[in-house]
Every structure is written in C-alpha cells, then in structure tokens.
Design a protein around this motif. Sequence first.
Motif, short mmCIF file in Angstrom:
data_model
loop_
_atom_site.label_atom_id
_atom_site.label_comp_id
_atom_site.label_asym_id
_atom_site.label_seq_id
_atom_site.Cartn_x
_atom_site.Cartn_y
_atom_site.Cartn_z
N GLY A 1 1.30 -0.92 -0.33
CA GLY A 1 0.31 0.40 0.22
C GLY A 1 0.88 1.28 0.12
N LEU A 2 0.36 2.02 0.76
CA LEU A 2 1.04 3.09 0.73
C LEU A 2 1.90 3.54 1.60
CD1 LEU A 2 1.73 6.37 0.01
CD2 LEU A 2 0.23 6.79 2.06
N VAL A 3 3.59 3.84 0.92
CA VAL A 3 5.06 3.22 2.32
C VAL A 3 5.82 4.74 1.28
CG1 VAL A 3 7.06 2.48 1.64
CG2 VAL A 3 4.74 1.07 1.13
N ARG A 4 6.56 4.79 2.86
CA ARG A 4 7.33 6.07 2.40
C ARG A 4 8.88 5.88 2.14
NH1 ARG A 4 6.29 9.60 7.20
NH2 ARG A 4 5.85 7.09 8.64
N THR A 5 8.90 6.51 0.53
CA THR A 5 9.28 6.41 -0.42
C THR A 5 9.04 7.45 -1.08
OG1 THR A 5 7.83 5.03 -2.31
CG2 THR A 5 9.15 3.93 -0.65
N GLY B 1 -3.31 1.72 10.95
CA GLY B 1 -2.96 3.29 12.09
C GLY B 1 -2.15 4.08 11.23
N ARG B 2 -0.49 3.36 10.57
CA ARG B 2 -0.28 4.63 9.69
C ARG B 2 0.31 4.17 8.41
NH1 ARG B 2 4.80 1.23 9.64
NH2 ARG B 2 4.45 -0.89 10.32
N ILE B 3 1.26 4.61 8.11
CA ILE B 3 1.29 4.53 6.65
C ILE B 3 3.01 3.43 7.27
CG2 ILE B 3 0.80 6.63 5.27
CD1 ILE B 3 3.12 7.33 4.97
N GLY B 4 3.50 2.30 5.63
CA GLY B 4 3.94 1.83 5.83
C GLY B 4 5.33 1.99 5.44
N GLU B 5 6.51 1.34 5.96
CA GLU B 5 8.05 1.92 5.87
C GLU B 5 8.57 0.74 4.86
OE1 GLU B 5 9.47 4.40 7.22
OE2 GLU B 5 7.51 5.01 9.00
N PRO B 6 9.66 1.17 4.56
CA PRO B 6 10.19 -0.18 3.51
C PRO B 6 10.46 -1.23 4.42
CG PRO B 6 11.19 2.34 3.43
CD PRO B 6 9.92 2.18 4.00
N ASP B 7 10.85 -1.31 5.28
CA ASP B 7 11.00 -2.69 5.42
C ASP B 7 10.10 -3.29 6.17
OD1 ASP B 7 13.00 -4.11 7.76
OD2 ASP B 7 11.49 -3.57 9.11
N ASP B 8 8.97 -2.50 6.00
CA ASP B 8 7.61 -3.63 6.23
C ASP B 8 7.48 -4.33 5.19
OD1 ASP B 8 6.35 -2.43 8.70
OD2 ASP B 8 5.64 -0.46 8.03
N VAL B 9 7.95 -4.11 3.96
CA VAL B 9 7.65 -4.53 2.36
C VAL B 9 8.68 -5.40 2.68
CG1 VAL B 9 7.40 -4.28 0.50
CG2 VAL B 9 6.26 -2.88 1.65
N ALA B 10 10.24 -5.22 2.42
CA ALA B 10 11.11 -5.85 2.96
C ALA B 10 11.12 -7.33 3.54
CB ALA B 10 12.18 -5.22 3.13
N ARG B 11 10.37 -7.35 5.09
CA ARG B 11 10.11 -8.76 5.22
C ARG B 11 9.53 -9.64 4.43
NH1 ARG B 11 11.63 -7.96 11.13
NH2 ARG B 11 12.35 -5.77 11.97
#
Length: 270
Positions: A184-188, A209-219
Amino acid sequence: MTSSYGLSGRAALVTGGTRGIGRAVAEGLAAAGALVCVTGRDAAEVRRTAAGLGGIGLAGDVAGPGHAEAVTELVLAEFGRLDLLVNNAATNQPYGPLTEVDADAWRRAFAVNVEAPLRLVQCAWRAWMREHGGSVVNVCTEGAAHVGPHVGAYGTSKAALLHLTRQLAGELAPGVRVNSVSPGLVRTEMARFVWEPGEAEVAAGLPLGRIGEPDDVARAVLWLASDAARWITGADLLVDGGTRVRAASTAGAYAVHDRLRGHRAAAGDP
C-alpha cells in the motif's frame, strides 16, 4: 533490518536497490547472509549502496537495451550463481487520465514495470535457475486492484505484472518459485507526493493506523524469497496496513486520489 532467514551463500539481484523498498530489501538479504547485487539509475548511489552491503552493483536503465543481460552476466561472474531475483524497479509515470496519455510515456511504463521484469526472469532462468532452481519476487502495488484518477498507466502496468507473476509461476515450476508483494502507501521518495501533504490524515484512515515503511515490505519479500515459503508460488502478498479491508475501500481510494489531485493542482503539477 536483522533477519532470521538463512540465505547464506545465495546470490540475489535487486533492481532499484539503492533507495526505498529496494534498498530495504537489499539490506535485509545481506543481513540474512546473501550475496547482493543492486541496480539503479544513479551510478554514485549504486556504488555507495553496493559498498555498504559488501556486494556489487550496476548502474543503468532497467529497461535499457542489454541491461538485463549485462547485470545477469555480472552476478554470475562475481558470485558464480543467481538464486534470488527481486524485480523492484518501477516508474509511476505518466500521471494523468488515460484519454490523454502520451503513447511513448505509456510504452515506457510497460517497458519498466512489465517488460524489464520479464527480461530479467528470462536471463536468470537461462543463466542459472533452469538448472539450479531459485526464487523470484515481483514488487507490485495494492492499487492494481482498483481504479483511481490519474494513475491508470501505473495501475494497469502493475496489474499486468501481477498476471505475469502467475503466468511465470506456472511455467517455471517446480524448480523456480515466482511470487509478488503488493504494498500500500509506503514512505518512499516515489510516493512522497501522496503521503507528505497529509500523512496524519492518510494514516488515520488505515486499520493499522500508519503508512508503511520500506522495512515492512522488505520483510514480506524476504519471507517469500526464502525457504520459509517453499510451498508457495504464484501468490500475491498484500502489505498495505489494511487498506483493502477498510470500510468502503473503493470510495476511500477515490477520496485519497481526489485529495492528492487537489494537492498536485495547488502545486501547479499537471
């Protein structure tokens, strides 16, 4: 990011690996013991990233003539193998209604988002994976599941990548697994124009409750690439903070895109 996935001795190629999701994936693979090669358009960034990972890199246009062959040859020459391929490089242009999209810009979107991943899979298959097996993960998008103003070219090309993932999973089985993740929407940087104008508002609309971080997708990518997902192929894993399950998700998606269009118009963007 530290990782419990044992990828020691395996060789990985991550396109668009110098920033955002690609950088987080490359760092996660290296932390798990993999030998990592990254690509990117900026030669200086490629060198810095590769050095930080203790790996290698190749600068260039992922959709450029001969790029897929060149980076595959580099990985084989330096690492002697190519076990993992992460097709992350992408473009979110052209921005605008499809009734007005420029033909060259449309073709560019498909060249980067669909054709380049296919070429890289072909090269990896011929050079190593056909005989030795491997794992491919394509980075798609949650947005490929619905429509929205001004992102038709991006969404359509990513929807094509989703189908390409399934098609290749069928063709390359059983030796090679092919899966995708749909963030979804990630902080990039590529998504900055979406989240920066009103991050709190956007985050409040997501179940987590938050936008994603690159690490969320990397995992998620690492899990699919590793033997932990050894009986999974042709799958798409949503990593979206619950975007698709929020109430009236389609209406919510339009609301975000409408707000985004207002921000861009105020900034003088087309």
